[in-house]
Design an enzyme around this catalytic site. Structure first.
Site, PDB file in Angstrom:
ATOM      1  N   LYS A  59       0.823  -1.214   0.000  1.00  0.00           N
ATOM      2  CA  LYS A  59       0.000   0.000   0.000  1.00  0.00           C
ATOM      3  C   LYS A  59       0.861   1.271   0.000  1.00  0.00           C
ATOM      4  O   LYS A  59       2.064   1.220   0.261  1.00  0.00           O
ATOM      5  CB  LYS A  59      -0.936  -0.034   1.214  1.00  0.00           C
ATOM      6  CG  LYS A  59      -1.971  -1.169   1.151  1.00  0.00           C
ATOM      7  CD  LYS A  59      -3.026  -0.993   2.231  1.00  0.00           C
ATOM      8  CE  LYS A  59      -4.033  -2.129   2.207  1.00  0.00           C
ATOM      9  NZ  LYS A  59      -5.130  -1.879   3.183  1.00  0.00           N
ATOM     10  N   TYR A  69     -12.685  -2.079  -4.020  1.00  0.00           N
ATOM     11  CA  TYR A  69     -13.244  -2.190  -2.669  1.00  0.00           C
ATOM     12  C   TYR A  69     -14.769  -2.138  -2.664  1.00  0.00           C
ATOM     13  O   TYR A  69     -15.356  -1.766  -1.647  1.00  0.00           O
ATOM     14  CB  TYR A  69     -12.680  -1.077  -1.780  1.00  0.00           C
ATOM     15  CG  TYR A  69     -11.256  -1.343  -1.302  1.00  0.00           C
ATOM     16  CD1 TYR A  69     -10.959  -2.462  -0.527  1.00  0.00           C
ATOM     17  CD2 TYR A  69     -10.220  -0.465  -1.598  1.00  0.00           C
ATOM     18  CE1 TYR A  69      -9.676  -2.709  -0.065  1.00  0.00           C
ATOM     19  CE2 TYR A  69      -8.927  -0.701  -1.141  1.00  0.00           C
ATOM     20  CZ  TYR A  69      -8.660  -1.823  -0.378  1.00  0.00           C
ATOM     21  OH  TYR A  69      -7.387  -2.059   0.083  1.00  0.00           O
ATOM     22  N   ASN A 115      -2.190   0.291   6.756  1.00  0.00           N
ATOM     23  CA  ASN A 115      -1.720  -1.009   7.257  1.00  0.00           C
ATOM     24  C   ASN A 115      -0.827  -1.764   6.276  1.00  0.00           C
ATOM     25  O   ASN A 115      -0.707  -2.985   6.348  1.00  0.00           O
ATOM     26  CB  ASN A 115      -2.905  -1.857   7.746  1.00  0.00           C
ATOM     27  CG  ASN A 115      -3.834  -2.274   6.628  1.00  0.00           C
ATOM     28  OD1 ASN A 115      -3.730  -1.804   5.498  1.00  0.00           O
ATOM     29  ND2 ASN A 115      -4.743  -3.189   6.931  1.00  0.00           N
ATOM     30  N   HIS A 117      -2.199  -5.513   1.630  1.00  0.00           N
ATOM     31  CA  HIS A 117      -3.499  -6.153   1.437  1.00  0.00           C
ATOM     32  C   HIS A 117      -3.264  -7.571   0.949  1.00  0.00           C
ATOM     33  O   HIS A 117      -2.307  -7.820   0.221  1.00  0.00           O
ATOM     34  CB  HIS A 117      -4.310  -5.390   0.382  1.00  0.00           C
ATOM     35  CG  HIS A 117      -5.483  -6.172  -0.140  1.00  0.00           C
ATOM     36  ND1 HIS A 117      -6.691  -6.199   0.502  1.00  0.00           N
ATOM     37  CD2 HIS A 117      -5.591  -7.014  -1.197  1.00  0.00           C
ATOM     38  CE1 HIS A 117      -7.519  -7.014  -0.166  1.00  0.00           C
ATOM     39  NE2 HIS A 117      -6.859  -7.514  -1.203  1.00  0.00           N
ATOM     40  N   GLU A 155      -9.665 -10.562  -7.724  1.00  0.00           N
ATOM     41  CA  GLU A 155      -8.736  -9.441  -7.555  1.00  0.00           C
ATOM     42  C   GLU A 155      -7.585  -9.513  -8.564  1.00  0.00           C
ATOM     43  O   GLU A 155      -7.160  -8.492  -9.111  1.00  0.00           O
ATOM     44  CB  GLU A 155      -8.207  -9.420  -6.110  1.00  0.00           C
ATOM     45  CG  GLU A 155      -9.332  -9.120  -5.117  1.00  0.00           C
ATOM     46  CD  GLU A 155      -8.920  -9.175  -3.651  1.00  0.00           C
ATOM     47  OE1 GLU A 155      -7.715  -9.334  -3.355  1.00  0.00           O
ATOM     48  OE2 GLU A 155      -9.813  -9.061  -2.793  1.00  0.00           O
TER      49      GLU A 155
HETATM   50  P1  CMP Z   1      -7.659  -4.284   3.339  1.00  0.00           P
HETATM   51  O1  CMP Z   1      -7.196  -5.682   3.567  1.00  0.00           O
HETATM   52  O2  CMP Z   1      -7.035  -3.564   2.227  1.00  0.00           O
HETATM   53  O3  CMP Z   1      -9.249  -4.249   3.132  1.00  0.00           O
HETATM   54  C1  CMP Z   1     -10.036  -3.129   3.445  1.00  0.00           C
HETATM   55  C2  CMP Z   1      -9.281  -2.105   4.236  1.00  0.00           C
HETATM   56  O4  CMP Z   1     -10.077  -1.176   4.929  1.00  0.00           O
HETATM   57  C3  CMP Z   1      -8.477  -2.793   5.327  1.00  0.00           C
HETATM   58  O5  CMP Z   1      -7.380  -3.445   4.706  1.00  0.00           O
HETATM   59  C4  CMP Z   1      -8.157  -1.642   6.268  1.00  0.00           C
HETATM   60  O6  CMP Z   1      -6.981  -0.955   5.899  1.00  0.00           O
HETATM   61  C5  CMP Z   1      -9.347  -0.741   6.063  1.00  0.00           C
HETATM   62  N1  CMP Z   1     -10.247  -0.799   7.200  1.00  0.00           N
HETATM   63  C6  CMP Z   1     -10.947  -1.863   7.614  1.00  0.00           C
HETATM   64  N2  CMP Z   1     -11.686  -1.535   8.687  1.00  0.00           N
HETATM   65  C7  CMP Z   1     -11.448  -0.228   8.920  1.00  0.00           C
HETATM   66  C8  CMP Z   1     -11.908   0.688   9.904  1.00  0.00           C
HETATM   67  N3  CMP Z   1     -12.781   0.307  10.838  1.00  0.00           N
HETATM   68  N4  CMP Z   1     -11.422   1.935   9.829  1.00  0.00           N
HETATM   69  C9  CMP Z   1     -10.544   2.306   8.880  1.00  0.00           C
HETATM   70  N5  CMP Z   1     -10.078   1.478   7.927  1.00  0.00           N
HETATM   71  C10 CMP Z   1     -10.519   0.223   7.967  1.00  0.00           C
END
Ligand code: CMP
Length: 141
Positions: A10, A50, A113, A116, A127
């Site tokens: 990311k 998403y 984070n 993914h 995906e």
């Molecule tokens: P990812 O695996 O990319 O899939 C969806 C993303 O949304 C997830 O990683 C997080 O980075 C983000 N995400 C999920 N829950 C929350 C939340 N409660 N608040 C902010 N970001 C979120």
């Protein structure tokens, strides 16, 4: 069974020069990178990716973050790759991620984070097809 999974490094991790560190951990875990490219998603591309999260409170911030800079997208191949890559990543929230996982070591927050990974073989197939043509994937068995 040899599986494929889909992975993103990311924007937060690309910005901090962590592409190589994350690829090293993927390869050390025995997963093979069989397709990879750097892309900068526009809002439509990120929203489509998403789509399942559309309407959730974090959706707009998620799209803003994922379009804030370039990402690396890659296809990983290996025995039980979907589950093994999820284990390597650790839990979505870095505060809950086990020691030694990518998110424990590199993630800044729940949103930022770092990585993914597809959550099932079905998601992986969807995906992968969203980002790669068949002839961009170099299956190595
Ligand atoms: P990812 O695996 O990319 O899939 C969806 C993303 O949304 C997830 O990683 C997080 O980075 C983000 N995400 C999920 N829950 C929350 C939340 N409660 N608040 C902010 N970001 C979120």
């Amino acid at each position: 069974t040899i599986q494929k999974t889909f992975s993103i490094v990311k924007p937060d991790a690309v910005k901090r020069n962590l592409i190589g560190a994350i690829y090293q951990r993927i390869e050390q875990a025995g997963l093979k990178v069989v397709a990879a490219k750097m892309i900068h998603m526009d809002a439509d591309k990120a929203k489509g990716f998403y789509a399942e999260h559309e309407g959730k409170p974090f959706f707009d911030d998620l799209v803003a973050f994922m379009t804030s800079g370039p990402v690396m997208v890659q296809v990983l191949e290996g025995e039980n790759a979907v589950a093994r890559y999820r284990e390597l990543m650790g839990k979505t929230n870095p505060e809950e991620a086990a020691c030694g996982t990518l998110r424990a070591d590199y993630a800044l927050s729940l949103r930022h984070n770092s990585v993914h990974g597809a959550d099932s073989p079905e998601s992986a197939a969807r995906e992968i097809a969203y980002f790669f043509a068949d002839d961009e994937i170099h299956t190595r068995g």
